[in-house]
Design a protein around this motif. Sequence first.
Motif, PDB file in Angstrom:
ATOM      1  N   UNK A  82       2.195  -3.781  -5.482  1.00 58.67           N
ATOM      2  CA  UNK A  82       0.746  -3.723  -5.685  1.00 58.67           C
ATOM      3  C   UNK A  82       0.036  -4.729  -4.788  1.00 58.67           C
ATOM      4  N   UNK A  83       0.666  -5.880  -4.581  1.00 59.91           N
ATOM      5  CA  UNK A  83       0.055  -6.919  -3.751  1.00 59.91           C
ATOM      6  C   UNK A  83       0.076  -6.580  -2.264  1.00 59.91           C
ATOM      7  N   UNK A  84       0.793  -5.528  -1.871  1.00 58.81           N
ATOM      8  CA  UNK A  84       0.859  -5.156  -0.464  1.00 58.81           C
ATOM      9  C   UNK A  84      -0.362  -4.359   0.005  1.00 58.81           C
ATOM     10  N   UNK A 130      -0.070   0.334   9.129  1.00 60.31           N
ATOM     11  CA  UNK A 130       0.351  -1.063   8.991  1.00 60.31           C
ATOM     12  C   UNK A 130      -0.893  -1.906   8.729  1.00 60.31           C
ATOM     13  N   UNK A 131      -1.066  -2.425   7.503  1.00 63.07           N
ATOM     14  CA  UNK A 131      -2.286  -3.169   7.189  1.00 63.07           C
ATOM     15  C   UNK A 131      -2.337  -4.555   7.824  1.00 63.07           C
ATOM     16  N   UNK A 132      -1.198  -5.070   8.244  1.00 67.01           N
ATOM     17  CA  UNK A 132      -1.182  -6.389   8.891  1.00 67.01           C
ATOM     18  C   UNK A 132      -1.606  -6.253  10.352  1.00 67.01           C
ATOM     19  N   UNK A 133      -0.966  -5.314  11.062  1.00 66.23           N
ATOM     20  CA  UNK A 133      -1.338  -5.075  12.462  1.00 66.23           C
ATOM     21  C   UNK A 133      -2.622  -4.254  12.568  1.00 66.23           C
ATOM     22  N   UNK A 134      -3.035  -3.633  11.454  1.00 65.39           N
ATOM     23  CA  UNK A 134      -4.198  -2.749  11.417  1.00 65.39           C
ATOM     24  C   UNK A 134      -4.100  -1.645  12.455  1.00 65.39           C
ATOM     25  N   UNK A 135      -2.960  -0.951  12.400  1.00 68.53           N
ATOM     26  CA  UNK A 135      -2.770   0.158  13.337  1.00 68.53           C
ATOM     27  C   UNK A 135      -1.869   1.224  12.735  1.00 68.53           C
ATOM     28  N   UNK A 172       0.745   4.158   3.420  1.00 67.61           N
ATOM     29  CA  UNK A 172       0.511   2.715   3.494  1.00 67.61           C
ATOM     30  C   UNK A 172       1.852   2.005   3.625  1.00 67.61           C
ATOM     31  N   UNK A 173       1.914   0.986   4.470  1.00 67.59           N
ATOM     32  CA  UNK A 173       3.178   0.284   4.703  1.00 67.59           C
ATOM     33  C   UNK A 173       3.425  -0.728   3.581  1.00 67.59           C
ATOM     34  N   UNK A 174       3.795  -0.178   2.416  1.00 68.74           N
ATOM     35  CA  UNK A 174       4.148  -0.995   1.268  1.00 68.74           C
ATOM     36  C   UNK A 174       5.406  -0.433   0.640  1.00 68.74           C
ATOM     37  N   UNK A 175       6.031  -1.211  -0.228  1.00 68.11           N
ATOM     38  CA  UNK A 175       7.278  -0.759  -0.848  1.00 68.11           C
ATOM     39  C   UNK A 175       7.581  -1.610  -2.075  1.00 68.11           C
ATOM     40  N   UNK A 176       8.483  -1.115  -2.897  1.00 69.79           N
ATOM     41  CA  UNK A 176       9.004  -1.880  -4.025  1.00 69.79           C
ATOM     42  C   UNK A 176      10.191  -2.704  -3.529  1.00 69.79           C
ATOM     43  N   UNK A 177      10.124  -3.995  -3.714  1.00 68.85           N
ATOM     44  CA  UNK A 177      11.184  -4.877  -3.202  1.00 68.85           C
ATOM     45  C   UNK A 177      12.506  -4.651  -3.918  1.00 68.85           C
ATOM     46  N   UNK A 178      12.471  -4.105  -5.147  1.00 72.79           N
ATOM     47  CA  UNK A 178      13.708  -3.797  -5.869  1.00 72.79           C
ATOM     48  C   UNK A 178      14.301  -2.481  -5.387  1.00 72.79           C
TER      49      UNK A 178
END
Length: 367
Positions: A112-114, A205-210, A225-231
């Motif tokens: 969620x924080x991603x 990619x929300x960090x690179x914004x591309x 969206x470039x996010x994932x569950x770490x588990x």
Amino acid sequence: MSVLEAFQLKSSLPDNYLSMNNRQMEERVREIKELFGARLYIPGHHYQKDEVIQFADATGDSLQLAQLAAQNKEAEYIVFCGVHFMAETADILTEERQKVILPDMRAGCSMADMADIYQTERAWEKLQTLFGDTILPLTYVNSTAAIKAFCGKHGGATVTSSNAEKMVRWAFTQQERILFLPDQHLGRNTAYQIGIPLNEMAIWDPIAEQLEYDGDVQNIKVILWKGHCSVHEKFTVENINDIRRKNPDMNVIVHPECSWEVVQQADFAGSTNYIIQQLEKAPAGSSWAIGTEMNLVNRLAKHHTDKTVISLNPNMCPCLTMNRIDLPHLLWALESIEKGKLINEIKVDKETSEYAICALNRMLDRA
């Protein structure tokens, strides 16, 4: 609220809880539950520790528990044993007079924080420039209230791992493309399941914004969206291959938050409830390797003693934030109610709630 922000809040236990043993704490929890009766409601997520789950009035997934809390009009206090975004959803769906409390404000979700609202708004502006008004946003319920509200404001909806396929199909009746937040794996697995090829999916990619994509961007149907569950990302094809070598008759069942490669190699894939139901109806003597959070796997193993149940990844640990709540924090929250000095109350502002409800209702209307 991010995990980092939550850590900065006052969530450390008073010293007296550190000197109590489990028996003393359990007795106090029972006393307070008996004292408040129907005025107190404790929902417990499947991923919580047994020491907390034993006191839950209901167990389930995040949206199911928020809905149950909303249906419980008698409860004045809802002590949500889950994580921050779950408690937010409960506050959104319950009445103003009902108070939602999260026993430990550090209980969060890295996925969620991603996706925060500022990243999402910047992404939306750039994607609109690329694609015009052809995109509908969908968000997994494992997201902040602000992201749910964003989707509601822009005609989109929430999804669960159980109804993601239905909601993605619906989204494509509304727009040519979808933006799927914040879990790329659930988005990819769901889109592929309804027939969208991988080469029509891109990653934002929300960090690179591309946009990450090779080819003509006009061919893109799904923006992940470039996010994932770490588990769930820690379950691998190598884990499956190892199971196949050691026990070829063992069933492999995984959550769709796992990677596309893992889902393709598994025998079964589905939501937490799906996994639970598959184990319930499985024949005695069957063997199962499960790719999901460790607390749930351990609980299923204890419950299904007539079956062999193991984690797909033998080195897996419980999620550090999903099962943050423990017995001392639960008792602290309950005693704060008893004293009339609430700790860790979760409140979502009115505008955010209204738009988030729009996103939730578009999903619930199609249940």
